[in-house]
Design a protein around this motif. Structure first.
Motif, short mmCIF file in Angstrom:
data_model
loop_
_atom_site.label_atom_id
_atom_site.label_comp_id
_atom_site.label_asym_id
_atom_site.label_seq_id
_atom_site.Cartn_x
_atom_site.Cartn_y
_atom_site.Cartn_z
N ASN A 35 0.82 -1.22 0.00
CA ASN A 35 0.00 0.00 0.00
C ASN A 35 0.85 1.27 0.00
O ASN A 35 0.50 2.28 0.61
N TRP A 36 1.97 1.22 -0.70
CA TRP A 36 2.83 2.41 -0.79
C TRP A 36 2.14 3.49 -1.61
O TRP A 36 1.69 3.26 -2.72
N LYS A 37 2.08 4.70 -1.04
CA LYS A 37 1.43 5.83 -1.71
C LYS A 37 2.38 7.01 -1.95
O LYS A 37 1.99 8.01 -2.56
N GLY A 38 3.59 6.91 -1.43
CA GLY A 38 4.57 7.96 -1.66
C GLY A 38 4.34 9.21 -0.86
O GLY A 38 4.69 10.31 -1.30
N THR A 39 3.78 9.08 0.34
CA THR A 39 3.56 10.25 1.19
C THR A 39 4.86 10.66 1.87
O THR A 39 5.82 9.89 1.95
N SER A 40 4.86 11.89 2.40
CA SER A 40 6.03 12.39 3.12
C SER A 40 6.37 11.50 4.32
O SER A 40 7.54 11.23 4.60
N LYS A 41 5.35 11.05 5.01
CA LYS A 41 5.56 10.21 6.18
C LYS A 41 6.20 8.89 5.79
O LYS A 41 7.10 8.39 6.48
N GLN A 42 5.74 8.29 4.67
CA GLN A 42 6.31 7.02 4.22
C GLN A 42 7.78 7.18 3.83
O GLN A 42 8.61 6.33 4.15
N TYR A 43 8.10 8.29 3.14
CA TYR A 43 9.50 8.51 2.77
C TYR A 43 10.36 8.74 4.02
O TYR A 43 11.52 8.31 4.07
N ALA A 44 9.83 9.42 5.02
CA ALA A 44 10.58 9.64 6.25
C ALA A 44 10.87 8.30 6.94
O ALA A 44 11.98 8.06 7.43
N ILE A 45 9.87 7.42 6.95
CA ILE A 45 10.04 6.09 7.57
C ILE A 45 11.07 5.27 6.81
O ILE A 45 11.94 4.61 7.41
N ILE A 46 11.00 5.31 5.48
CA ILE A 46 11.89 4.48 4.68
C ILE A 46 13.35 4.93 4.85
O ILE A 46 14.26 4.11 4.94
N HIS A 47 13.58 6.23 4.93
CA HIS A 47 14.95 6.72 5.10
C HIS A 47 15.47 6.38 6.49
O HIS A 47 16.65 6.02 6.64
N LYS A 48 14.64 6.49 7.48
CA LYS A 48 15.05 6.13 8.83
C LYS A 48 15.38 4.65 8.91
O LYS A 48 16.38 4.25 9.53
N SER A 49 14.56 3.82 8.27
CA SER A 49 14.79 2.37 8.27
C SER A 49 16.11 2.02 7.57
O SER A 49 16.87 1.18 8.05
N ILE A 50 16.37 2.68 6.44
CA ILE A 50 17.61 2.42 5.71
C ILE A 50 18.82 2.79 6.55
O ILE A 50 19.81 2.06 6.60
N ASN A 51 18.75 3.92 7.25
CA ASN A 51 19.86 4.35 8.08
C ASN A 51 20.11 3.37 9.23
O ASN A 51 21.26 3.04 9.54
N VAL A 52 19.03 2.90 9.86
CA VAL A 52 19.17 1.94 10.96
C VAL A 52 19.78 0.64 10.45
O VAL A 52 20.70 0.08 11.07
N LEU A 53 19.28 0.15 9.33
CA LEU A 53 19.79 -1.10 8.77
C LEU A 53 21.25 -0.96 8.33
O LEU A 53 22.05 -1.90 8.47
N ALA A 54 21.60 0.20 7.78
CA ALA A 54 22.98 0.43 7.34
C ALA A 54 23.94 0.35 8.52
O ALA A 54 25.05 -0.20 8.41
N VAL A 55 23.53 0.89 9.66
CA VAL A 55 24.36 0.81 10.86
C VAL A 55 24.41 -0.62 11.39
O VAL A 55 25.46 -1.12 11.81
N LEU A 56 23.27 -1.30 11.35
CA LEU A 56 23.16 -2.65 11.92
C LEU A 56 23.93 -3.69 11.10
O LEU A 56 24.54 -4.62 11.64
N VAL A 57 23.93 -3.54 9.78
CA VAL A 57 24.48 -4.58 8.92
C VAL A 57 26.00 -4.61 8.95
O VAL A 57 26.61 -5.65 8.68
N VAL A 58 26.66 -3.51 9.30
CA VAL A 58 28.13 -3.49 9.30
C VAL A 58 28.71 -4.45 10.34
O VAL A 58 29.52 -5.32 9.99
N PRO A 59 28.33 -4.34 11.63
CA PRO A 59 28.86 -5.33 12.58
C PRO A 59 28.42 -6.74 12.27
O PRO A 59 29.16 -7.71 12.52
N LEU A 60 27.20 -6.90 11.71
CA LEU A 60 26.75 -8.24 11.33
C LEU A 60 27.62 -8.82 10.22
O LEU A 60 27.99 -10.00 10.25
N ALA A 61 27.96 -7.98 9.25
CA ALA A 61 28.79 -8.44 8.14
C ALA A 61 30.18 -8.83 8.63
O ALA A 61 30.74 -9.85 8.21
N LEU A 62 30.75 -8.01 9.50
CA LEU A 62 32.05 -8.35 10.07
C LEU A 62 31.95 -9.61 10.91
O LEU A 62 32.85 -10.46 10.89
N GLY A 63 30.83 -9.72 11.64
CA GLY A 63 30.66 -10.87 12.51
C GLY A 63 30.49 -12.18 11.76
O GLY A 63 31.04 -13.21 12.15
#
Length: 451
Positions: free
Chosen positions: A191-219
């Protein structure tokens, strides 16, 4: 702040250039070839299930063969997702955008078959669930199961979440497509509609995952190295193995994304988005990673080589001057030293030369894993005696080669199908970059999401 608006008409060149396309004759031939390799591998695996691991050349001493070599190779290649998607993002490298999705799908395909090849290596795959029910946390094998499962989930999220806006674009531009495809995109778009709120959530999620995946990748690769290093064997008994494995994984992963990017760029005519500058930058990155890996190789062999005692000496002799010497020196020269020399020069970082170099690095990386696994197993501390002569050597059978080839073909098939169904370069992120660049040039202080 405004959400990103993507015009869904023929005037939008991004839709014309980046939307998934039907396979032509070459594409169908490629898929047919991959399916043939997979079918042959499936027949070989059926024989292995029917007759047991005796159809392989693995015996009491060489209990790990090319299956485990292939497993370590897939884990290494999978680290490219964290290298491009996370590390380059966190260091604010702008040119990474056209490469992100390519690296993420390589990572997901590789880690998927890393898990599958472990099941293939088991003599009783029906007991795989015992790892989860009866596993002991003291076992490094259980550590590997935990980190691989976690890394697989995070890698899938890192691929899927940034894909949501582009899935919605496919949904909204597919009225003439088959009904199943329309439903498929609608289901995945959430149900993606491209609202401002959805884009804010997606960018926050990407940033969190980017931080999380680095130690996981090294691990994940450090823990994989512990499967070897916690075993008291010549060639594996090393505290250097963790960073040694990580450095080699980043080198192989970078080479893998270069090779796939080159093929997709030429086949789908993406030169406008993936330019020579991207290959030049990737070449510089590959040189850096190769130099780091060269350092760890010297460190790995110099210390035991200086002592050359007992079994360690025999093991190193087999690599430097013995039966494995041709393969060992070929891997060092063509998989590491030659790429460094070529890529130091700007002409060597042009698309075609760097593609050839990356293929050498990837092939060398696979055989490097072979050399890590097999020679050590053939040089145990207790001498091999009173056993059949064939146990003193390891030569993979056709079943092993067929299954290994099928796993490689399966990973390539996942990438191929993904390219057929989804945009391989992010449409919304490319649009966002253009909007921010235009805003900067005009002096507009408006910040779009993701800026």
């Amino acid at each position: 702040m405004e959400p990103i608006k993507i015009k869904l008409d023929k005037s939008n060149e991004l839709l014309t250039d980046l939307m998934p396309r039907k396979f032509g004759p070459q594409g169908r031939l490629w898929v047919g070839f991959l399916l043939l390799v997979i079918i042959i591998g499936a027949v070989a695996y059926y024989r292995q299930l029917k007759h047991g691991l005796v159809v392989t050349d693995m015996r009491d001493f060489t209990s790990w063969g090319i299956y485990i070599s292939n497993f370590v190779f897939f884990v290494a290649i999978s680290l490219v997702g964290s290298l491009v998607s996370a590390i380059l993002k966190l260091t604010n490298v702008a040119w990474r955008t056209p490469l992100v999705r390519i690296s993420e799908i390589i990572a997901v395909a590789a880690i998927t078959f890393a898990a599958i090849i472990i099941i293939v290596d088991m003599g009783r795959p029906d007991r795989f669930w015992h790892l989860f029910v009866y596993g002991r946390i003291q076992s490094p094998i259980l550590w590997d199961v935990i980190v691989i499962t976690t890394y697989f989930v995070v890698s899938c999220l890192l691929l899927y979440i940034p894909l949501l806006p582009d899935i919605a674009v496919c949904r909204d531009t597919a009225p003439a497509s088959p009904r199943w495809k329309k439903r498929f995109y609608t289901f995945l778009a959430l149900n993606w509609k491209g609202t401002s709120k959805q884009y804010a959530i997606i960018h926050k999620s990407i940033n969190v995952l980017a931080v999380l995946v680095v130690p996981l990748a090294l691990g994940i690769h450090t823990v994989t190295s512990w499967l070897f290093a916690t075993t008291y064997r010549a060639g594996w008994d090393s505290s250097n193995f963790g960073p040694y494995f990580v450095a080699g994984a980043f080198q192989a992963g970078c080479a893998g994304v270069i090779a796939v990017t080159f093929v997709l760029r030429n086949h789908y005519n993406l030169r406008k988005y993936i330019t020579n500058k991207h290959f030049d930058n990737l070449g510089k990155l590959l040189v850096l990673l190769s130099l780091i890996y060269l350092y760890f190789n010297i460190n790995e062999y110099l210390v035991p080589g200086y002592k050359m005692k007992t079994v360690d000496g025999e093991h190193l002799h087999s690599l430097f001057r013995g039966s494995y010497a041709p393969l060992f020196w070929s891997v060092q020269i063509f998989g590491m030293i030659l790429p460094i020399i070529v890529l130091l020069f700007k002409k060597g970082r042009k698309p075609l030369p760097i593609f050839i170099v990356s293929i050498l690095v990837v092939v060398g990386a696979w055989f490097k894993r072979f050399l890590i696994v097999i020679p050590t197993l053939l040089h145990p501390f207790i001498p091999i005696q009173n056993v059949p002569e064939s146990w003193h050597h390891y030569v993979p059978t056709w079943e092993e080669w067929a299954i290994t080839s099928a796993s490689l073909a399966g990973a390539l098939l996942i990438i191929t199908i993904f390219v057929r169904l989804f945009p391989i370069i992010s449409i919304w992120e490319t649009t966002e970059e253009k909007m921010n660049a235009t805003a900067t040039q005009t002096g507009d202080q408006t910040q779009f999401y993701g800026a």
